[in-house]
Design a protein around this motif. Structure first.
Motif, PDB file in Angstrom:
ATOM      1  N   TRP A  20       0.774  -1.286   0.200  1.00  0.00           N
ATOM      2  CA  TRP A  20       0.022   0.004   0.007  1.00  0.00           C
ATOM      3  C   TRP A  20       0.927   1.373   0.099  1.00  0.00           C
ATOM      4  O   TRP A  20       1.758   1.443   0.828  1.00  0.00           O
ATOM      5  CB  TRP A  20      -0.961   0.029   1.179  1.00  0.00           C
ATOM      6  CG  TRP A  20      -1.845   1.145   1.421  1.00  0.00           C
ATOM      7  CD1 TRP A  20      -2.416   1.937   0.119  1.00  0.00           C
ATOM      8  CD2 TRP A  20      -2.055   2.041   2.667  1.00  0.00           C
ATOM      9  NE1 TRP A  20      -2.996   3.083   0.941  1.00  0.00           N
ATOM     10  CE2 TRP A  20      -2.896   3.001   2.361  1.00  0.00           C
ATOM     11  CE3 TRP A  20      -1.761   1.540   3.881  1.00  0.00           C
ATOM     12  CZ2 TRP A  20      -3.475   3.773   3.431  1.00  0.00           C
ATOM     13  CZ3 TRP A  20      -2.220   2.588   5.008  1.00  0.00           C
ATOM     14  CH2 TRP A  20      -3.123   3.553   4.600  1.00  0.00           C
ATOM     15  N   ASP A  21       0.901   1.918  -0.949  1.00  0.00           N
ATOM     16  CA  ASP A  21       1.623   3.280  -1.062  1.00  0.00           C
ATOM     17  C   ASP A  21       0.519   4.256  -0.300  1.00  0.00           C
ATOM     18  O   ASP A  21      -0.423   4.825  -0.953  1.00  0.00           O
ATOM     19  CB  ASP A  21       1.802   3.522  -2.748  1.00  0.00           C
ATOM     20  CG  ASP A  21       2.262   5.117  -2.780  1.00  0.00           C
ATOM     21  OD1 ASP A  21       2.623   5.705  -1.615  1.00  0.00           O
ATOM     22  OD2 ASP A  21       2.478   5.562  -3.942  1.00  0.00           O
ATOM     23  N   VAL A  29      -0.663  -1.198  -4.878  1.00  0.00           N
ATOM     24  CA  VAL A  29       0.523  -1.431  -5.868  1.00  0.00           C
ATOM     25  C   VAL A  29       0.805  -2.917  -5.575  1.00  0.00           C
ATOM     26  O   VAL A  29       0.975  -3.346  -4.676  1.00  0.00           O
ATOM     27  CB  VAL A  29       1.619  -0.569  -5.622  1.00  0.00           C
ATOM     28  CG1 VAL A  29       2.573  -0.622  -6.838  1.00  0.00           C
ATOM     29  CG2 VAL A  29       1.153   0.766  -5.597  1.00  0.00           C
ATOM     30  N   LEU A  89       5.125  -2.467 -12.175  1.00  0.00           N
ATOM     31  CA  LEU A  89       4.117  -1.896 -11.028  1.00  0.00           C
ATOM     32  C   LEU A  89       2.931  -1.756 -11.653  1.00  0.00           C
ATOM     33  O   LEU A  89       2.691  -0.999 -12.722  1.00  0.00           O
ATOM     34  CB  LEU A  89       4.653  -0.664 -10.225  1.00  0.00           C
ATOM     35  CG  LEU A  89       6.245  -1.070  -9.558  1.00  0.00           C
ATOM     36  CD1 LEU A  89       6.505   0.388  -8.932  1.00  0.00           C
ATOM     37  CD2 LEU A  89       6.029  -1.867  -8.562  1.00  0.00           C
ATOM     38  N   ARG A 125      -1.010  -0.328 -10.568  1.00  0.00           N
ATOM     39  CA  ARG A 125      -1.893   0.216  -9.574  1.00  0.00           C
ATOM     40  C   ARG A 125      -3.168  -0.514  -9.687  1.00  0.00           C
ATOM     41  O   ARG A 125      -3.614  -0.926 -10.627  1.00  0.00           O
ATOM     42  CB  ARG A 125      -2.144   1.737  -9.679  1.00  0.00           C
ATOM     43  CG  ARG A 125      -0.689   2.535  -9.192  1.00  0.00           C
ATOM     44  CD  ARG A 125      -0.915   4.047  -9.808  1.00  0.00           C
ATOM     45  NE  ARG A 125      -1.201   3.951 -11.314  1.00  0.00           N
ATOM     46  CZ  ARG A 125      -1.623   5.051 -11.692  1.00  0.00           C
ATOM     47  NH1 ARG A 125      -1.934   6.080 -11.280  1.00  0.00           N
ATOM     48  NH2 ARG A 125      -1.760   4.988 -13.312  1.00  0.00           N
ATOM     49  N   ASP A 130      -6.875  -1.543 -13.990  1.00  0.00           N
ATOM     50  CA  ASP A 130      -6.518  -2.723 -13.126  1.00  0.00           C
ATOM     51  C   ASP A 130      -6.140  -4.131 -14.267  1.00  0.00           C
ATOM     52  O   ASP A 130      -5.253  -4.707 -13.900  1.00  0.00           O
ATOM     53  CB  ASP A 130      -7.412  -3.187 -12.432  1.00  0.00           C
ATOM     54  CG  ASP A 130      -7.396  -2.323 -11.019  1.00  0.00           C
ATOM     55  OD1 ASP A 130      -6.833  -1.294 -11.031  1.00  0.00           O
ATOM     56  OD2 ASP A 130      -8.136  -2.701 -10.340  1.00  0.00           O
ATOM     57  N   THR A 179       2.510   0.105 -15.226  1.00  0.00           N
ATOM     58  CA  THR A 179       2.845   1.537 -15.202  1.00  0.00           C
ATOM     59  C   THR A 179       4.155   1.750 -14.998  1.00  0.00           C
ATOM     60  O   THR A 179       4.945   1.187 -14.639  1.00  0.00           O
ATOM     61  CB  THR A 179       2.234   2.329 -13.983  1.00  0.00           C
ATOM     62  OG1 THR A 179       2.435   1.586 -12.841  1.00  0.00           O
ATOM     63  CG2 THR A 179       0.515   2.151 -14.441  1.00  0.00           C
TER      64      THR A 179
END
Length: 194
Positions: A162-163, A170, A179, A181, A188, A194
């Motif tokens: 979790w960012d 992520v 990566l 999101r 998704d 990304t």
């Protein structure tokens, strides 16, 4: 495998058990520390899935999902989630419950490769399903509503985090170690990352 500070103790999780270490003085005559094995019947069979949440330490087992509750010294099943996901833990064969149920809930395999992250009352668990050896299905356990969701992605979920700065989940993985999101909409399912 994992160490978690919790209150004035340290929770130590290995593959088959959980220990708690308490105390504040570790040397000399006044030492007061104590290492004690808990009554937990499980440890963390998947090291990347053992995470600390506000509800306890999340544990993946061959028969369901559990929370280790510090201080109580026991692992408690997440009953509402395990009941909904029961076929996922009962085998991947053609005549096992998940397959006979039309794969309504995909069967989990290679449990040791599961990954997990925690964000705002939800535990996100990436598990290998459909014969995969790396996680490709994300199970979401919502503790606020006690609902379970799952999504199968066209890329692998080798890691989850979790960012908290951008407030986004992520996943790391895919063919080129990219990566992704998650839980942001149609992007998704973008397999390019990304």
């Amino acid at each position: 495998k994992k160490l978690y500070p919790w209150g004035n103790s340290l929770v130590i999780v290995n593959r088959d058990s959980v220990y708690e270490m308490q105390g504040s003085i570790f040397e000399g005559r006044a030492q007061d520390w104590l290492l004690q094995r808990s009554m937990s019947r499980r440890g963390a069979i998947a090291p990347k899935s053992c995470i600390l949440t506000e509800f306890g330490v999340f544990l993946v087992s061959y028969d369901g999902f559990y929370m280790y509750i510090q201080g109580r010294g026991i692992d408690e099943p997440i009953g509402w989630a395990n009941e909904k996901l029961k076929p996922a833990f009962q085998g991947q064969g053609a005549f096992d419950p998940a397959a006979l149920d039309g794969n309504r809930v995909p069967a989990i395999g290679s449990f040791q490769n599961c990954v997990a992250a925690y964000k705002e009352g939800r535990v996100y668990v990436g598990c290998p399903t459909g014969g995969a050896t790396v996680p490709n299905t994300l199970f979401i356990l919502d503790f606020n509503t006690q609902k379970v969701y799952y999504y199968t992605y066209p890329f692998d979920l080798s890691s989850l985090f979790w960012d908290f700065v951008d407030n986004v989940l992520v996943a790391g993985g895919g063919a080129n170690s990219r990566l992704f999101r998650l839980e942001i909409g149609l992007d998704d399912v973008n397999a390019t990352g990304t």
